[in-house]
Design a protein around this motif. Structure first.
Motif, PDB file in Angstrom:
ATOM      1  N   LEU A 190       0.826  -1.201   0.000  1.00  0.00           N
ATOM      2  CA  LEU A 190       0.000   0.000   0.000  1.00  0.00           C
ATOM      3  C   LEU A 190       0.867   1.260   0.000  1.00  0.00           C
ATOM      4  N   ALA A 191       1.908   1.261   0.793  1.00  0.00           N
ATOM      5  CA  ALA A 191       2.803   2.421   0.846  1.00  0.00           C
ATOM      6  C   ALA A 191       3.446   2.675  -0.517  1.00  0.00           C
ATOM      7  N   LYS A 205     -11.171  -5.449   3.395  1.00  0.00           N
ATOM      8  CA  LYS A 205     -11.520  -5.873   2.035  1.00  0.00           C
ATOM      9  C   LYS A 205     -11.365  -4.770   0.996  1.00  0.00           C
ATOM     10  N   PRO A 206     -11.767  -3.509   1.293  1.00  0.00           N
ATOM     11  CA  PRO A 206     -11.615  -2.473   0.260  1.00  0.00           C
ATOM     12  C   PRO A 206     -10.151  -2.270  -0.153  1.00  0.00           C
ATOM     13  N   ILE A 207      -9.264  -2.249   0.807  1.00  0.00           N
ATOM     14  CA  ILE A 207      -7.837  -2.059   0.491  1.00  0.00           C
ATOM     15  C   ILE A 207      -7.298  -3.268  -0.248  1.00  0.00           C
ATOM     16  N   GLY A 215      -5.619  -5.748  -5.516  1.00  0.00           N
ATOM     17  CA  GLY A 215      -5.690  -7.010  -6.254  1.00  0.00           C
ATOM     18  C   GLY A 215      -5.398  -8.221  -5.381  1.00  0.00           C
ATOM     19  N   LEU A 216      -5.657  -8.078  -4.078  1.00  0.00           N
ATOM     20  CA  LEU A 216      -5.418  -9.162  -3.121  1.00  0.00           C
ATOM     21  C   LEU A 216      -6.734  -9.614  -2.525  1.00  0.00           C
ATOM     22  N   ARG A 217      -6.712 -10.743  -1.862  1.00  0.00           N
ATOM     23  CA  ARG A 217      -7.871 -11.188  -1.094  1.00  0.00           C
ATOM     24  C   ARG A 217      -7.380 -11.923   0.134  1.00  0.00           C
TER      25      ARG A 217
END
Length: 71
Positions: free
Chosen positions: A14-15, A48-50, A55-57
């Motif tokens: 994310l960073a 979940k939104p992040i 593109g991860l789960r």
């Protein structure tokens, strides 16, 4: 393919994707900038939104938990 990741791994990804403009990335992905900031600072866990925007789960592997690798 399954890759075991911790919240810290997700924060690192994310960073890297929000390096240019965190607020713009948050808005482009229908999230509040404060939520993204809280995740990056470790105040909240990546939800979940992040994960979806990256593109991860999230899947729980009890094997990894039982072996003490993640937990």
């Amino acid at each position: 393919m399954f890759v075991a990741m911790t919240n810290e791994h997700v924060r690192d990804i994310l960073a890297s994707v929000t390096r240019e403009n965190q607020a713009a990335w948050a808005r482009a992905n229908n999230m509040s900038p404060s939520y993204v900031s809280d995740v990056l600072r470790g105040r909240r866990e990546p939800g979940k939104p992040i994960l979806a925007a990256l593109g991860l789960r999230c899947e729980t592997s009890y094997y990894w938990i039982a072996k003490g690798v993640i937990g």
